[in-house]
Write a protein that holds these residues in place. Structure first.
Motif, PDB file in Angstrom:
ATOM      1  N   THR A   1       0.405  10.634  14.907  1.00  0.00           N
ATOM      2  CA  THR A   1       1.797  10.308  14.091  1.00  0.00           C
ATOM      3  C   THR A   1       1.728   9.041  13.951  1.00  0.00           C
ATOM      4  OG1 THR A   1       3.087  10.109  16.016  1.00  0.00           O
ATOM      5  CG2 THR A   1       2.688  12.314  15.244  1.00  0.00           C
ATOM      6  N   ALA A   2       0.956   8.115  14.070  1.00  0.00           N
ATOM      7  CA  ALA A   2       1.073   6.551  13.447  1.00  0.00           C
ATOM      8  C   ALA A   2       0.988   6.627  11.885  1.00  0.00           C
ATOM      9  CB  ALA A   2      -0.142   5.884  14.171  1.00  0.00           C
ATOM     10  N   ALA A   3       1.969   5.804  11.558  1.00  0.00           N
ATOM     11  CA  ALA A   3       2.033   5.634  10.143  1.00  0.00           C
ATOM     12  C   ALA A   3       2.912   4.317   9.825  1.00  0.00           C
ATOM     13  CB  ALA A   3       2.667   6.822   9.483  1.00  0.00           C
ATOM     14  N   VAL A   4       3.013   3.938   8.696  1.00  0.00           N
ATOM     15  CA  VAL A   4       3.856   3.055   8.123  1.00  0.00           C
ATOM     16  C   VAL A   4       4.450   3.115   6.710  1.00  0.00           C
ATOM     17  CG1 VAL A   4       1.687   1.756   7.056  1.00  0.00           C
ATOM     18  CG2 VAL A   4       3.438   0.379   8.004  1.00  0.00           C
ATOM     19  N   ALA A   5       5.627   2.556   6.738  1.00  0.00           N
ATOM     20  CA  ALA A   5       6.452   2.558   5.310  1.00  0.00           C
ATOM     21  C   ALA A   5       6.428   1.153   4.954  1.00  0.00           C
ATOM     22  CB  ALA A   5       7.620   3.516   5.506  1.00  0.00           C
ATOM     23  N   SER A   6       8.155   0.879   4.665  1.00  0.00           N
ATOM     24  CA  SER A   6       8.383  -0.422   3.982  1.00  0.00           C
ATOM     25  C   SER A   6       8.595  -1.286   5.110  1.00  0.00           C
ATOM     26  CB  SER A   6       9.401  -0.311   3.109  1.00  0.00           C
ATOM     27  OG  SER A   6      10.501   0.193   3.719  1.00  0.00           O
ATOM     28  N   ALA A   7       8.421  -2.719   4.538  1.00  0.00           N
ATOM     29  CA  ALA A   7       8.849  -3.744   5.406  1.00  0.00           C
ATOM     30  C   ALA A   7      10.311  -4.058   5.150  1.00  0.00           C
ATOM     31  CB  ALA A   7       8.082  -5.067   5.233  1.00  0.00           C
ATOM     32  N   PHE A   8      11.048  -4.449   6.426  1.00  0.00           N
ATOM     33  CA  PHE A   8      12.498  -4.779   6.020  1.00  0.00           C
ATOM     34  C   PHE A   8      12.915  -5.804   7.251  1.00  0.00           C
ATOM     35  CE2 PHE A   8      12.200  -1.150   8.841  1.00  0.00           C
ATOM     36  CZ  PHE A   8      13.050  -1.431   9.877  1.00  0.00           C
ATOM     37  N   ALA A   9      14.076  -6.305   6.717  1.00  0.00           N
ATOM     38  CA  ALA A   9      14.545  -7.638   7.927  1.00  0.00           C
ATOM     39  C   ALA A   9      15.269  -6.919   8.937  1.00  0.00           C
ATOM     40  CB  ALA A   9      15.277  -8.532   7.247  1.00  0.00           C
ATOM     41  N   ASN A  10      14.947  -7.678  10.192  1.00  0.00           N
ATOM     42  CA  ASN A  10      15.794  -7.529  11.192  1.00  0.00           C
ATOM     43  C   ASN A  10      17.169  -8.106  11.505  1.00  0.00           C
ATOM     44  OD1 ASN A  10      16.914  -6.800  13.785  1.00  0.00           O
ATOM     45  ND2 ASN A  10      15.090  -7.836  15.056  1.00  0.00           N
ATOM     46  N   THR A  11      18.095  -7.576  10.827  1.00  0.00           N
ATOM     47  CA  THR A  11      19.245  -8.438  10.743  1.00  0.00           C
ATOM     48  C   THR A  11      19.913  -8.579  12.030  1.00  0.00           C
ATOM     49  OG1 THR A  11      20.571  -6.482  10.248  1.00  0.00           O
ATOM     50  CG2 THR A  11      19.774  -7.889   8.500  1.00  0.00           C
TER      51      THR A  11
ATOM     52  N   LEU B   1       0.745  -1.271   0.092  1.00  0.00           N
ATOM     53  CA  LEU B   1      -0.096   0.012  -0.027  1.00  0.00           C
ATOM     54  C   LEU B   1       0.993   1.291   0.108  1.00  0.00           C
ATOM     55  CD1 LEU B   1      -2.812   1.476   0.470  1.00  0.00           C
ATOM     56  CD2 LEU B   1      -2.552   1.178   2.931  1.00  0.00           C
ATOM     57  N   ASN B   2       2.041   1.300   1.142  1.00  0.00           N
ATOM     58  CA  ASN B   2       2.600   2.486   1.043  1.00  0.00           C
ATOM     59  C   ASN B   2       3.459   2.729  -0.460  1.00  0.00           C
ATOM     60  OD1 ASN B   2       4.088   4.619   2.716  1.00  0.00           O
ATOM     61  ND2 ASN B   2       5.746   3.507   2.134  1.00  0.00           N
ATOM     62  N   SER B   3       3.952   1.632  -0.996  1.00  0.00           N
ATOM     63  CA  SER B   3       4.822   1.543  -2.162  1.00  0.00           C
ATOM     64  C   SER B   3       3.974   2.065  -3.431  1.00  0.00           C
ATOM     65  CB  SER B   3       5.431   0.438  -2.549  1.00  0.00           C
ATOM     66  OG  SER B   3       4.634  -0.537  -2.868  1.00  0.00           O
ATOM     67  N   GLN B   4       2.734   1.749  -3.512  1.00  0.00           N
ATOM     68  CA  GLN B   4       1.869   2.488  -4.553  1.00  0.00           C
ATOM     69  C   GLN B   4       1.453   3.773  -4.720  1.00  0.00           C
ATOM     70  OE1 GLN B   4      -1.789   3.192  -4.660  1.00  0.00           O
ATOM     71  NE2 GLN B   4      -1.368   3.563  -2.648  1.00  0.00           N
ATOM     72  N   TRP B   5       1.799   4.662  -3.902  1.00  0.00           N
ATOM     73  CA  TRP B   5       1.569   5.915  -3.816  1.00  0.00           C
ATOM     74  C   TRP B   5       2.526   6.648  -4.704  1.00  0.00           C
ATOM     75  CZ3 TRP B   5      -3.117   6.720  -1.891  1.00  0.00           C
ATOM     76  CH2 TRP B   5      -3.535   6.138  -0.634  1.00  0.00           C
TER      77      TRP B   5
ATOM     78  N   THR C   1       6.584  12.341   5.473  1.00  0.00           N
ATOM     79  CA  THR C   1       7.105  11.950   3.979  1.00  0.00           C
ATOM     80  C   THR C   1       7.604  10.473   3.810  1.00  0.00           C
ATOM     81  OG1 THR C   1       7.863  14.123   3.965  1.00  0.00           O
ATOM     82  CG2 THR C   1       8.568  12.687   2.321  1.00  0.00           C
ATOM     83  N   GLY C   2       7.185   9.955   2.680  1.00  0.00           N
ATOM     84  CA  GLY C   2       7.350   8.412   2.500  1.00  0.00           C
ATOM     85  C   GLY C   2       6.609   7.510   3.237  1.00  0.00           C
ATOM     86  N   PHE C   3       5.707   7.749   4.032  1.00  0.00           N
ATOM     87  CA  PHE C   3       4.650   7.145   4.846  1.00  0.00           C
ATOM     88  C   PHE C   3       3.402   7.069   4.554  1.00  0.00           C
ATOM     89  CE2 PHE C   3       8.504   7.654   7.543  1.00  0.00           C
ATOM     90  CZ  PHE C   3       8.639   6.532   8.248  1.00  0.00           C
ATOM     91  N   THR C   4       2.554   6.022   5.039  1.00  0.00           N
ATOM     92  CA  THR C   4       1.155   5.994   4.882  1.00  0.00           C
ATOM     93  C   THR C   4       0.459   6.040   6.122  1.00  0.00           C
ATOM     94  OG1 THR C   4       0.994   4.889   2.971  1.00  0.00           O
ATOM     95  CG2 THR C   4      -0.781   4.697   4.181  1.00  0.00           C
ATOM     96  N   THR C   5      -0.120   7.270   6.544  1.00  0.00           N
ATOM     97  CA  THR C   5      -0.875   7.365   7.963  1.00  0.00           C
ATOM     98  C   THR C   5      -1.831   6.290   8.145  1.00  0.00           C
ATOM     99  OG1 THR C   5      -2.269   8.810   7.202  1.00  0.00           O
ATOM    100  CG2 THR C   5      -0.417   9.884   7.852  1.00  0.00           C
TER     101      THR C   5
END
Length: 513
Positions: A437-447, A173-177, A479-483
């Motif tokens: 201020t709750a929002a979400v961006a990309s998924a990434f791995a916890n290395t 969802l966040n990446s399609q904007w 910026t770069g997030f989806t609320t």
């Protein structure tokens, strides 16, 4: 004798087949009529804009009473009535990758404890401070919110649907904007609200965050009680406004000087009283036990004691899995076992009765209120609140400021949570500004975690301070997030917390000064 034969046969079959009791199931139950929920959005917004606390306060107390109304169901194995709120769905609404969509019509009668996320979040760019407060938490969602979370929603009319309970879908969802999409449009669909009307009660989504402490089943157990800055070991009377401004005041529950000796053996009608020397002496070994388990940082700082029956605080008994989850969350200190009590020390409550949600938070406040009624009190409590519910204090934040056009910020935080040093300016905070201020961006791995890698979602940080209201439509750190419509659960719950949440990658920080 002939009636005994089928029983013996069944027993033998169960022995051979390793029969187990069926898992008990609970039906999520809405708040019943009579508790002023849901209210009329336009009317409530007028109260918030004009700061009419004489209307806001009783509404919040009636909501508290409705949450604890008898659901008509019981805790399995106890026969004790289950309150409405504890029938609701929790983090099971956020399935593991590849798992089927959860059934929102019923849920298992168990609790998935984890550490409050406020305790594992870096304060701006600062490192995470390991907490000593032995609290567990989870989220709850009423039937309307549960349906919203588990159904697909298009980002734009006619477009593909995205699921707010799955981290891969949220990342998509966040990446399609498009890159130039305004912040106000980079958002999930709003949670549901239907206004009451003639012949229709209406409905509104609701989220809860209960916070619980441990009381042993066979012996009195200490639970810290908030008495303001002056009642905290680290702050005391030296917690000046200047220190608060510098974010030096973090009076966490492990540093509170007043403790309740919660006694499961005390009769239910025994009043809350000052503890006797004998009662204080009886819990002294417990203080030594938990503090010796964590040398160098207190778990209990008790100096003043209240003797309190278990009936004075909401509670339920833990099963073996819940006791293990409590112990996994709190490695050191007091350990839980099956049959011990999880006692409700606090609860955040927000409802979609307003576009920006209504906000009220409750915490256990046996005896007198905190000095200066800070950040709230038991004042204005309605007669609908009964039993243990009358031993809780409350504050509300139906607006970021004290009315439309006011420059005076609302202060409403939960002492069991927002005193955490991992939250910037927690003792000056309010629920709406924080959740806005709750929002979400990309998924990434916890290395940093051991294999396999834990996938997490990037989220913004909490606000640096609460000096002025935030414009949620233009907040620069979005910026770069989806609320996510004021819901921290949407970005936080789609993936389980690892055993050591301190290893999670830091969220996007604000580089707070």
């Amino acid at each position: 004798m002939r009636h005994l034969i089928p029983t013996l046969v069944l027993t033998s079959l169960c022995t051979l087949l390793a029969c187990k009791p069926r898992d008990p199931w609970i039906t999520p139950t809405p708040i019943p009529p009579g508790y002023d929920f849901p209210g009329n959005r336009e009317e409530i917004q007028q109260w918030a804009d004009a700061w009419i606390t004489a209307r806001i306060t009783p509404k919040a107390w009636n909501l508290w009473a409705g949450l604890h109304a008898d659901s008509g169901q019981v805790y399995p194995g106890t026969g004790l009535p289950m309150p409405v709120w504890d029938t609701w769905s929790g983090e099971e609404l956020f399935p593991a990758p590849g798992a089927p969509t959860p059934d929102v019509s019923r849920r298992k009668a168990t609790h998935g404890f984890h550490g409050p996320r406020q305790f594992h979040h870096p304060a701006g760019s600062s490192p995470v401070v390991t907490p000593t407060d032995q609290l567990v938490s989870f989220n709850k969602f009423n039937p309307e919110m549960a349906a919203y979370l588990t159904q697909g929603h298009p980002a734009v009319p006619g477009g593909p649907s995205y699921f707010y309970n799955r981290f891969t879908s949220l990342a998509d969802l966040n990446s399609q904007w498009p890159a130039n999409t305004p912040t106000a449009q980079r958002t999930v669909q709003q949670a549901p609200y239907t206004a009451p009307s003639a012949g229709n009660r209406g409905s509104a989504a609701m989220e809860l965050k209960p916070v619980l402490y441990l009381v042993k089943k066979h012996k009195p157990t200490l639970v810290p009680v908030w008495r303001g800055f002056a009642g905290s070991a680290d702050a005391g009377t030296t917690c000046t406004p200047e220190q608060q401004e510098a974010d030096k005041c973090h009076p966490t529950p492990s540093l509170w000087l007043t403790c309740a000796i919660v006694d499961p053996s005390a009769p239910a009608d025994v009043p809350i009283t000052e503890a006797t020397p004998e009662q204080i002496q009886g819990v002294a070994p417990l203080i030594d036990q938990v503090n010796n388990a964590h040398p160098g940082a207190a778990i209990l700082s008790c100096q003043h004691y209240l003797h309190t029956p278990l009936s004075a605080i909401y509670s339920f008994q833990m099963n073996a899995d819940e006791a293990k989850a409590f112990n996994d969350t709190n490695i050191e200190g007091l350990q839980a076992e099956a049959g011990d009590y999880a006692v409700l020390t606090a609860m955040h409550v927000n409802t979609k009765e307003l576009v920006n949600w209504t906000w009220q938070t409750f915490w256990w406040q046996p005896g007198s209120d905190a000095p200066d009624d800070f950040p709230g009190s038991k004042k204005g409590m309605t007669d609908k609140v009964t039993g243990a519910g009358r031993n809780y204090a409350m504050c509300t934040a139906y607006n970021q400021t004290q009315g439309q056009g006011s420059s005076k910020m609302t202060v409403c935080f939960n002492p069991y949570l927002e005193t955490s040093p991992n939250i910037p300016k927690g003792v000056q905070s309010n629920c709406m500004t924080c959740h806005g201020t709750a929002a979400v961006a990309s998924a990434f791995a916890n290395t940093a975690s051991s294999p396999p890698a834990t996938w997490v979602l990037q989220t913004p940080s909490y606000p640096c301070d609460y000096k002025a209201p935030i414009d949620f439509a233009t907040y620069p750190w979005f910026t770069g997030f989806t609320t996510t419509d004021f819901s921290w659960a949407i970005p936080a719950d789609p993936q389980p917390l690892p055993q050591n949440p301190n290893n999670l990658p830091s969220p996007a920080t604000l580089n707070c000064p």
